[in-house]
Structure formats: C-alpha cells, structure tokens
Design a protein around this motif. Structure first.
Motif, mmCIF file in Angstrom:
data_model
loop_
_atom_site.group_PDB
_atom_site.id
_atom_site.type_symbol
_atom_site.label_atom_id
_atom_site.label_comp_id
_atom_site.label_asym_id
_atom_site.label_seq_id
_atom_site.Cartn_x
_atom_site.Cartn_y
_atom_site.Cartn_z
ATOM 1 N N ARG A 87 56.642 45.615 35.238
ATOM 2 C CA ARG A 87 55.478 46.488 35.079
ATOM 3 C C ARG A 87 54.241 45.875 35.737
ATOM 4 O O ARG A 87 53.387 46.595 36.268
ATOM 5 C CB ARG A 87 55.221 46.754 33.595
ATOM 6 N N LEU A 88 54.161 44.559 35.710
ATOM 7 C CA LEU A 88 53.035 43.884 36.362
ATOM 8 C C LEU A 88 53.068 44.110 37.868
ATOM 9 O O LEU A 88 52.033 44.338 38.502
ATOM 10 C CB LEU A 88 53.080 42.387 36.039
ATOM 11 N N ARG A 89 54.272 44.084 38.455
ATOM 12 C CA ARG A 89 54.409 44.353 39.893
ATOM 13 C C ARG A 89 54.017 45.787 40.216
ATOM 14 O O ARG A 89 53.363 46.057 41.230
ATOM 15 C CB ARG A 89 55.846 44.081 40.351
ATOM 16 N N GLN A 90 54.411 46.715 39.368
ATOM 17 C CA GLN A 90 54.088 48.127 39.594
ATOM 18 C C GLN A 90 52.588 48.382 39.541
ATOM 19 O O GLN A 90 52.034 49.070 40.399
ATOM 20 C CB GLN A 90 54.795 48.999 38.548
ATOM 21 N N ARG A 91 51.936 47.813 38.515
ATOM 22 C CA ARG A 91 50.511 48.076 38.301
ATOM 23 C C ARG A 91 49.633 47.196 39.168
ATOM 24 O O ARG A 91 48.541 47.586 39.570
ATOM 25 C CB ARG A 91 50.179 47.888 36.822
ATOM 26 N N GLY A 92 50.087 45.979 39.428
ATOM 27 C CA GLY A 92 49.312 45.053 40.243
ATOM 28 C C GLY A 92 48.372 44.156 39.456
ATOM 29 O O GLY A 92 47.765 43.241 40.009
ATOM 30 N N PHE A 93 48.229 44.402 38.164
ATOM 31 C CA PHE A 93 47.366 43.584 37.317
ATOM 32 C C PHE A 93 47.704 43.837 35.855
ATOM 33 O O PHE A 93 48.303 44.852 35.507
ATOM 34 C CB PHE A 93 45.880 43.912 37.561
ATOM 35 N N ASN A 94 47.313 42.882 35.008
ATOM 36 C CA ASN A 94 47.419 43.050 33.559
ATOM 37 C C ASN A 94 46.052 43.509 33.055
ATOM 38 O O ASN A 94 45.079 42.765 33.107
ATOM 39 C CB ASN A 94 47.824 41.735 32.893
ATOM 40 N N HIS A 95 45.958 44.735 32.591
ATOM 41 C CA HIS A 95 44.679 45.303 32.172
ATOM 42 C C HIS A 95 44.017 44.496 31.056
ATOM 43 O O HIS A 95 42.796 44.334 31.035
ATOM 44 C CB HIS A 95 44.866 46.757 31.734
ATOM 45 N N SER A 96 44.832 43.963 30.128
ATOM 46 C CA SER A 96 44.270 43.164 29.027
ATOM 47 C C SER A 96 43.631 41.877 29.549
ATOM 48 O O SER A 96 42.590 41.439 29.046
ATOM 49 C CB SER A 96 45.364 42.827 28.008
ATOM 50 N N GLU A 97 44.246 41.288 30.576
ATOM 51 C CA GLU A 97 43.685 40.078 31.173
ATOM 52 C C GLU A 97 42.366 40.377 31.880
ATOM 53 O O GLU A 97 41.401 39.605 31.776
ATOM 54 C CB GLU A 97 44.690 39.470 32.152
ATOM 55 N N LEU A 98 42.302 41.504 32.604
ATOM 56 C CA LEU A 98 41.060 41.875 33.293
ATOM 57 C C LEU A 98 39.922 42.102 32.300
ATOM 58 O O LEU A 98 38.779 41.680 32.528
ATOM 59 C CB LEU A 98 41.268 43.140 34.126
ATOM 60 N N ILE A 99 40.222 42.764 31.193
ATOM 61 C CA ILE A 99 39.201 43.034 30.182
ATOM 62 C C ILE A 99 38.728 41.723 29.557
ATOM 63 O O ILE A 99 37.525 41.517 29.334
ATOM 64 C CB ILE A 99 39.746 43.990 29.105
ATOM 65 N N ALA A 100 39.676 40.809 29.275
ATOM 66 C CA ALA A 100 39.321 39.506 28.690
ATOM 67 C C ALA A 100 38.447 38.700 29.647
ATOM 68 O O ALA A 100 37.456 38.073 29.231
ATOM 69 C CB ALA A 100 40.584 38.735 28.335
ATOM 70 N N GLN A 101 38.803 38.704 30.925
ATOM 71 C CA GLN A 101 38.001 37.986 31.928
ATOM 72 C C GLN A 101 36.572 38.520 31.970
ATOM 73 O O GLN A 101 35.601 37.751 32.002
ATOM 74 C CB GLN A 101 38.648 38.120 33.310
ATOM 75 N N ALA A 102 36.433 39.849 31.968
ATOM 76 C CA ALA A 102 35.107 40.471 32.019
ATOM 77 C C ALA A 102 34.291 40.126 30.776
ATOM 78 O O ALA A 102 33.081 39.868 30.866
ATOM 79 C CB ALA A 102 35.255 41.988 32.151
ATOM 80 N N ALA A 103 34.944 40.099 29.619
ATOM 81 C CA ALA A 103 34.242 39.785 28.366
ATOM 82 C C ALA A 103 33.741 38.349 28.354
ATOM 83 O O ALA A 103 32.602 38.072 27.966
ATOM 84 C CB ALA A 103 35.166 40.034 27.177
ATOM 85 N N LEU A 104 34.569 37.420 28.795
ATOM 86 C CA LEU A 104 34.196 36.003 28.761
ATOM 87 C C LEU A 104 33.092 35.685 29.765
ATOM 88 O O LEU A 104 32.302 34.761 29.546
ATOM 89 C CB LEU A 104 35.418 35.121 29.011
ATOM 90 N N LYS A 105 33.029 36.438 30.852
ATOM 91 C CA LYS A 105 31.942 36.236 31.817
ATOM 92 C C LYS A 105 30.584 36.571 31.208
ATOM 93 O O LYS A 105 29.558 36.030 31.615
ATOM 94 C CB LYS A 105 32.175 37.101 33.062
ATOM 95 N N LEU A 106 30.603 37.459 30.231
ATOM 96 C CA LEU A 106 29.357 37.904 29.608
ATOM 97 C C LEU A 106 28.930 37.013 28.447
ATOM 98 O O LEU A 106 27.812 37.151 27.944
ATOM 99 C CB LEU A 106 29.510 39.348 29.101
ATOM 100 N N ARG A 107 29.813 36.127 28.007
ATOM 101 C CA ARG A 107 29.501 35.299 26.842
ATOM 102 C C ARG A 107 29.405 33.828 27.241
ATOM 103 O O ARG A 107 30.267 33.290 27.912
ATOM 104 C CB ARG A 107 30.573 35.451 25.757
ATOM 105 N N SER A 108 28.330 33.196 26.784
ATOM 106 C CA SER A 108 28.161 31.762 27.013
ATOM 107 C C SER A 108 28.759 31.036 25.815
ATOM 108 O O SER A 108 28.129 30.912 24.759
ATOM 109 C CB SER A 108 26.679 31.422 27.160
ATOM 110 N N THR A 109 29.992 30.596 25.964
ATOM 111 C CA THR A 109 30.704 30.009 24.825
ATOM 112 C C THR A 109 30.700 28.488 24.833
ATOM 113 O O THR A 109 31.221 27.863 23.918
ATOM 114 C CB THR A 109 32.176 30.491 24.807
ATOM 115 N N GLY A 110 30.129 27.896 25.872
ATOM 116 C CA GLY A 110 30.083 26.432 25.932
ATOM 117 C C GLY A 110 31.448 25.788 25.968
ATOM 118 O O GLY A 110 31.634 24.678 25.462
#
Length: 233
Positions: free
Chosen positions: A103-126
């Motif tokens: 399914r990863l090959r079909q879609r080209g990305f893991n949507h949950s991973e993309l959302i997590a990456q975007a969220a962590l970019k917005l938070r300064s977690t040290g």
C-alpha cells in the motif's frame, strides 16, 4: 472543523452523554467500554469529529494524494500533542501507524507519517519528541476495516504489526500517531505489540475520531421525532 467539545472519556476520548459516566471511583470520567476493559494505551486524544470538512480533508490527503493537506492536519495534531505532552517522559518516541509495503508503494507515502512530521515542525519540544517511522512495521496487508464489526476488526488486525528492533524500544514511552480513531482496534493492537516489545507506556494522538455516542444520540433524536410525528397523526 472545530475541536471536540463537551465531556469526553479520560482514556479513549469518546464523548460522554450519560451522567453515570461521571459516577465512578476514578477521579476522571470514563465511558462504559473503558470501565469494563482497560485499553492498552494510557490515553487517546483526537482533535475533532470524523465528519464534514475534517473527513473530506483527510480523504484529500489519503486518496487524492494532495500532500499539502498534511500541513493543515499537522496543525490540528500539534494541538492534540500539546494536551498530552505534560504527561510525557523526558524522551518520547513518536511512532506513526505504518502502512503495508504494498500500500505504501501504491500511495507513495504514509499519511500518518506526513501528519506527524508537520505537527512536530510546529512544536518546539527541545528534543523530547523524536519521530521514528521504523520502530513499527505492518507485516500483513489487512482488508479495509470499514463495515466490519468490532470482533471482525480485531480478528482482521490481529498479528498485522511487528516491532523490528525491540532492543531499541526497551523502556521508552511511545506516542502513537494516526489520522483517525474509529473503534480503537488498530491503535490498541499497535499498543499491545509495542508494550510486549518493551515499551513502558503508549499514548495515542489522532487528528479525528468517530464519536459513536454522537451517532447513537442522533438516532435517538430521530426515533423520538418519528414517535412524535406518529402521535400527531
């Protein structure tokens, strides 16, 4: 696309409609299911209800492959993480629910991973929150959970996940991230696998949640309306 409002279960995040949910020995209210069976995760929190514009936005990302939608969803997830973060240990690993390789090959990305990456970019977690998309693997490609009963969902997902390197997981707290919490079957199975591999605790953060109590309440209102109409002829 507004946040979930009103009283919710302190464990799974389900909306509470019954006043009896608050009459427990615990300091915080729990839904009937979490009072009967304690989930393997400490707590699950979602931003909004899986309906309307939020449901459409998630579908645009997953099925329309519009990747910028992950940035909007990531902002919502960042709010959810902020609510959980005070309870985290000094170093918590953020683990997206994985897709099967096919399914990863079909879609080209893991949507949950993309959302997590975007969220962590917005938070300064040290450095307190570290993303690792390789801790958990999906070794079996399961059928869609849509339309399955709770029992069928459990059977469908059983044995689907694997921790690749349990020695790297030992004693770590995990924040499991997914797009939608439907019945909790998938995140519960992931949490059990992670705990068996040595994780100390598992938390769950999702963008959306299916609020079964809302659906039941709507059905009750429709039934009551129908009875009223029948009474008036």
């Amino acid at each position: 696309m507004r946040p979930i409002a009103g009283g919710t279960c302190s464990i799974c995040g389900e909306r509470l409609l019954s006043p009896y949910a608050f009459l427990t020995e615990q300091a915080e209210a729990r839904c009937g299911l979490c009072r009967r069976v304690e989930p393997p995760f400490v707590r699950a929190v979602a931003y909004g209800s899986y309906e309307g514009g939020l449901r459409e936005l998630i579908h645009i990302l997953k099925y329309g492959q519009v990747r910028p939608a992950a940035n909007v969803l990531g902002r919502m997830l960042a709010e959810v993480i902020a609510r959980l973060e005070p309870s985290f240990g000094p170093s918590t690993v953020v683990v997206p629910v994985p897709l099967h390789a096919r399914r990863l090959r079909q879609r080209g990305f893991n949507h949950s991973e993309l959302i997590a990456q975007a969220a962590l970019k917005l938070r300064s977690t040290g450095g307190r929150l570290l993303l690792n998309a390789k801790f958990l693997e999906r070794r079996r490609d399961t059928q869609s959970q849509t339309g399955l009963t709770r029992h069928q969902r459990r059977e469908n997902i059983r044995g689907a996940f694997l921790v690749a390197k349990p020695e790297a997981l030992s004693g770590r707290e995990i924040l499991l991230v997914d797009d939608v919490f439907t019945t909790g079957t998938t995140v519960s199975e992931c949490a059990r696998v992670l705990l068996r591999a040595g994780a100390s605790k598992v938390w769950v953060a999702t963008v959306a949640r299916t609020l079964k109590a809302d659906a039941q309440h709507a059905e009750m209102e429709l039934d009551e309306a129908g009875m009223t109409m029948a009474a008036h002829g």
